[in-house]
Design an enzyme around this catalytic site. Sequence first.
Site, PDB file in Angstrom:
ATOM      1  N   CYS A  56      26.143  41.291 -24.216  1.00  0.00           N
ATOM      2  CA  CYS A  56      25.868  39.921 -24.666  1.00  0.00           C
ATOM      3  C   CYS A  56      27.138  39.072 -24.550  1.00  0.00           C
ATOM      4  O   CYS A  56      28.186  39.466 -25.065  1.00  0.00           O
ATOM      5  CB  CYS A  56      25.383  39.932 -26.111  1.00  0.00           C
ATOM      6  SG  CYS A  56      25.229  38.266 -26.803  1.00  0.00           S
ATOM      7  N   CYS A  92      28.107  38.235 -28.526  1.00  0.00           N
ATOM      8  CA  CYS A  92      28.532  39.234 -29.519  1.00  0.00           C
ATOM      9  C   CYS A  92      28.874  40.592 -28.906  1.00  0.00           C
ATOM     10  O   CYS A  92      29.188  41.526 -29.634  1.00  0.00           O
ATOM     11  CB  CYS A  92      27.450  39.385 -30.589  1.00  0.00           C
ATOM     12  SG  CYS A  92      25.968  40.206 -29.973  1.00  0.00           S
ATOM     13  N   LYS A 132       2.914   4.555   0.975  1.00  0.00           N
ATOM     14  CA  LYS A 132       3.468   5.143   2.191  1.00  0.00           C
ATOM     15  C   LYS A 132       3.095   6.618   2.145  1.00  0.00           C
ATOM     16  O   LYS A 132       3.684   7.402   1.400  1.00  0.00           O
ATOM     17  CB  LYS A 132       4.983   4.968   2.241  1.00  0.00           C
ATOM     18  CG  LYS A 132       5.587   5.491   3.527  1.00  0.00           C
ATOM     19  CD  LYS A 132       7.025   5.055   3.650  1.00  0.00           C
ATOM     20  CE  LYS A 132       7.678   5.469   4.956  1.00  0.00           C
ATOM     21  NZ  LYS A 132       7.210   6.685   5.601  1.00  0.00           N
ATOM     22  N   LYS A 134      11.235   3.082  -0.465  1.00  0.00           N
ATOM     23  CA  LYS A 134      11.274   4.536  -0.607  1.00  0.00           C
ATOM     24  C   LYS A 134      11.491   4.929  -2.071  1.00  0.00           C
ATOM     25  O   LYS A 134      12.398   4.424  -2.725  1.00  0.00           O
ATOM     26  CB  LYS A 134      12.409   5.125   0.255  1.00  0.00           C
ATOM     27  CG  LYS A 134      12.206   4.940   1.749  1.00  0.00           C
ATOM     28  CD  LYS A 134      11.040   5.737   2.297  1.00  0.00           C
ATOM     29  CE  LYS A 134      11.367   7.088   2.865  1.00  0.00           C
ATOM     30  NZ  LYS A 134      12.330   7.278   3.882  1.00  0.00           N
ATOM     31  N   GLU A 168       0.845  -1.201   0.000  1.00  0.00           N
ATOM     32  CA  GLU A 168       0.000   0.000   0.000  1.00  0.00           C
ATOM     33  C   GLU A 168       0.881   1.252   0.000  1.00  0.00           C
ATOM     34  O   GLU A 168       2.078   1.156   0.258  1.00  0.00           O
ATOM     35  CB  GLU A 168      -0.920  -0.026   1.225  1.00  0.00           C
ATOM     36  CG  GLU A 168      -0.144  -0.108   2.525  1.00  0.00           C
ATOM     37  CD  GLU A 168      -0.951  -0.682   3.699  1.00  0.00           C
ATOM     38  OE1 GLU A 168      -1.829  -1.522   3.477  1.00  0.00           O
ATOM     39  OE2 GLU A 168      -0.662  -0.269   4.835  1.00  0.00           O
ATOM     40  N   TYR A 210      -4.337   2.763   7.878  1.00  0.00           N
ATOM     41  CA  TYR A 210      -3.585   1.671   7.251  1.00  0.00           C
ATOM     42  C   TYR A 210      -3.219   0.536   8.202  1.00  0.00           C
ATOM     43  O   TYR A 210      -2.553  -0.400   7.819  1.00  0.00           O
ATOM     44  CB  TYR A 210      -2.322   2.201   6.575  1.00  0.00           C
ATOM     45  CG  TYR A 210      -1.449   3.050   7.468  1.00  0.00           C
ATOM     46  CD1 TYR A 210      -0.745   2.470   8.518  1.00  0.00           C
ATOM     47  CD2 TYR A 210      -1.340   4.417   7.260  1.00  0.00           C
ATOM     48  CE1 TYR A 210       0.048   3.237   9.345  1.00  0.00           C
ATOM     49  CE2 TYR A 210      -0.545   5.190   8.085  1.00  0.00           C
ATOM     50  CZ  TYR A 210       0.143   4.593   9.125  1.00  0.00           C
ATOM     51  OH  TYR A 210       0.917   5.358   9.938  1.00  0.00           O
ATOM     52  N   CYS A 230      19.690  40.701 -26.011  1.00  0.00           N
ATOM     53  CA  CYS A 230      20.696  41.125 -26.979  1.00  0.00           C
ATOM     54  C   CYS A 230      19.907  41.466 -28.248  1.00  0.00           C
ATOM     55  O   CYS A 230      19.127  40.649 -28.731  1.00  0.00           O
ATOM     56  CB  CYS A 230      21.660  39.965 -27.238  1.00  0.00           C
ATOM     57  SG  CYS A 230      22.582  40.148 -28.780  1.00  0.00           S
ATOM     58  N   CYS A 271      23.526  38.001 -34.105  1.00  0.00           N
ATOM     59  CA  CYS A 271      24.403  37.471 -33.039  1.00  0.00           C
ATOM     60  C   CYS A 271      24.544  35.959 -33.227  1.00  0.00           C
ATOM     61  O   CYS A 271      23.551  35.246 -33.409  1.00  0.00           O
ATOM     62  CB  CYS A 271      23.775  37.789 -31.688  1.00  0.00           C
ATOM     63  SG  CYS A 271      24.380  36.823 -30.309  1.00  0.00           S
ATOM     64  N   ASP A 308       2.614  10.441   2.858  1.00  0.00           N
ATOM     65  CA  ASP A 308       3.562  11.422   3.370  1.00  0.00           C
ATOM     66  C   ASP A 308       2.811  12.580   4.026  1.00  0.00           C
ATOM     67  O   ASP A 308       2.647  13.642   3.453  1.00  0.00           O
ATOM     68  CB  ASP A 308       4.437  11.923   2.210  1.00  0.00           C
ATOM     69  CG  ASP A 308       5.661  12.655   2.714  1.00  0.00           C
ATOM     70  OD1 ASP A 308       5.908  12.638   3.934  1.00  0.00           O
ATOM     71  OD2 ASP A 308       6.356  13.255   1.881  1.00  0.00           O
TER      72      ASP A 308
END
Length: 704
Positions: free
Chosen positions: A440, A443, A139, A346, A137, A250, A458, A463, A141
């Site tokens: 830039c 360039c 886990k 996990k 089942e 659970y 830029c 460029c 959190d």
Amino acid sequence: MVKYSKATQRELFEQSKQFLKGAKVLVADLEALRNVIVYHEWRYSVLNEPMISDFEYDQLYQMLKDLEAENPLLVTADSPTQRVSSDLGSDFPPVAHLTPMLSLDNSYNAEDLNDFDQRIKKLVMMDTDEAIEYCVEPKFDGGSIALVYEKDFLIRGATRGNGVKGEEMTRNAKAMRSIPMKANFSAYDIEKVELRGEALIRKDIFEKLNKDRMEAEQSVFANPRNAATGVLRVKDPKEVQTRGIEAFIYQLGYGVNAAGENRLGQFETHDEGIKFLEKLGFKVPVKERKLCKNIREVIDFCLYWQEQRENYPYEIDGMVVKVNRLDLQERCGYTSHHPRWAIAFKFKAKQATTKLINIEYQVGKIGSITPVAKLDPVQLAGVTVSSVSLHNEEFIRSKDIRIGDTVLVERAGDVIPYIVKTMEELRDGSEEVLVFPTHCPSCQTKLVKPEKEAAWRCTNPHCEAQVLQRMFHHVSKDAMNIDGFGQAYVERFFELGWVKNLADIYRLDYDKIANLEGFGAKSAANLKKAVDQAKQNPLHRFLYSLSIHHLGKKVSKLLAAEVSHVMELKDWSEEDFTIIKDVGPVVAENVMAFFADEKHLELLQEIESLGVNVKQTEADRPKTIAADAPLIGKTILFTGSLQQMSRKEAQTKAESAGAKNISAVSSNLNILVAGEKAGSKLKKAQALGTVQVLTEEEFLALIQ
Ligand code: IVH
């Protein structure tokens, strides 16, 4: 007063990273290791602000356990291994659980689970080729809780606390509507019972909760677990309801009759116990719980949920594997820390901390400068992450991210990794505040920041870095879709000087390519075929492939429907653009600027002379819908899961039948097609009373 000073925290953190680097820990490290673990327990359970992932914590804990096992005389009474972690505070009175709430041992992969299976077989003295049945089942959190019922009434709710004693929070437990106030245990001759479960908040409710709090200028919760655990200890039970906290049960922890005799023996298996609780009205895992005939099935189920975790409405950080038969559970027994008959699998960590080594700058296809953080590589949900986007200067400033900082990185599901926050408490003063570049990086043109835009740009359209990005975009799937022509090829040909602009893509020398290392006649021929095919693309793809700022796929289609040749756009005025519905002045301005640049016009001519289609094709012409099409003038929305076609297909079908797809239920909606498991949208439409609700079959019949 904080328990740890900044300097101490920094030291403890550095030490944990040292331990985690995997060097052998020595007896001399024992105390340091304990201190490090105690510190992380405090960060996790007191501050609710962990600094390392659960996985890393578990690794440290395991190191300590191993070291203590080798040196049993050196185990101290206050070692973290001598207790189950504590969430005790002082506001709620402590109460003793009827039986201790233990922790779980952890596993991380198939090998660990196979080892677990072998251990169980040894413990119950079973042949290795016989199979053990397991119940698996999620886990959950959230925050663990224990509920006591006496004579069928809920008389006590408590948090897990240190496992032996928890905090009483009966009023809050009663406020959770998923917890029955009364349940018919007496029908099973159970007088007093203790149930274990987890208080949780659904992910979508959590999002909304945070949004509301943000609007009310309250602090937001870092994650659903904090929102759920925090609420267990609020003074006003109404909060529990407004936050929408639910409880999954659970485990049956304890159950006796009036004479004090154990009554849990009437169930043969864990699964039977859970079904019993379900019948009494408790919320238990159902579809996400599985009886597995053997460990192979357990592994498959765990791996399946590792992939699916993002689609589950609640946060889960793993699966719990339990020996199903209760008599076998009893034969396995317990350690002081966990039952031997159960193990947690996990999932791979979603969050981790790491060092931000440097910030580099990427030039986008229309010149936006994106800062990118270069990280000390770190494992996140199974992949190594070594760089993340920092979006723009404002993002960096608002999070106060500095070079040399330790940052918390998250990667949830398929989401691109991102920086959650920086760990200010770990700074030693050597961190550098960012100085955003003024020119830039490619360039050297001076950067500008247009009003209302977040990015510095830029402005030199020629460029080199921009041109390269535009080539990436040009060949990509959504643009010219040149099969097999990925970024790596573009980069390689660019370095060789073979492609300097978009036109060059169409005059590659395939004999030369065939002779390149890693290529050959076949792959060169395939590439040629893909490029030739792309030359026949409809005009809208070509327009989109030009990387004109704000010109997306949708507007590209709208424009392609209006011109017979790309060059016509050169003579368009702003009004010509904005007269088209859904085309705004910003796109107009950008397209006009593109076509006002002589170099661009030359490029387009060149591309056309190389055989690329720049004229309107059949696919570009708007589909005319007959005036008697079945759904003409109607708005439509699809919800739930469809069985016979994808949602996209359904929407296309609806469009060809004259309908317009919209995305929300409102009084503007005419038809709602409800697939399986349709939820809130269906309810809302039914409540409105003005929406025609159709099944998938009815919809198909209607458009026939
Ligand atoms: S069984 C004696 N089942 O995980 C049985 N625990 O490290 C021990 N948890 O804080 C627990 N989902 O609250 C079990 N399906 C599940 C669980 C679960 C979450 C939590 C539990 C405890 C932690 C154990």
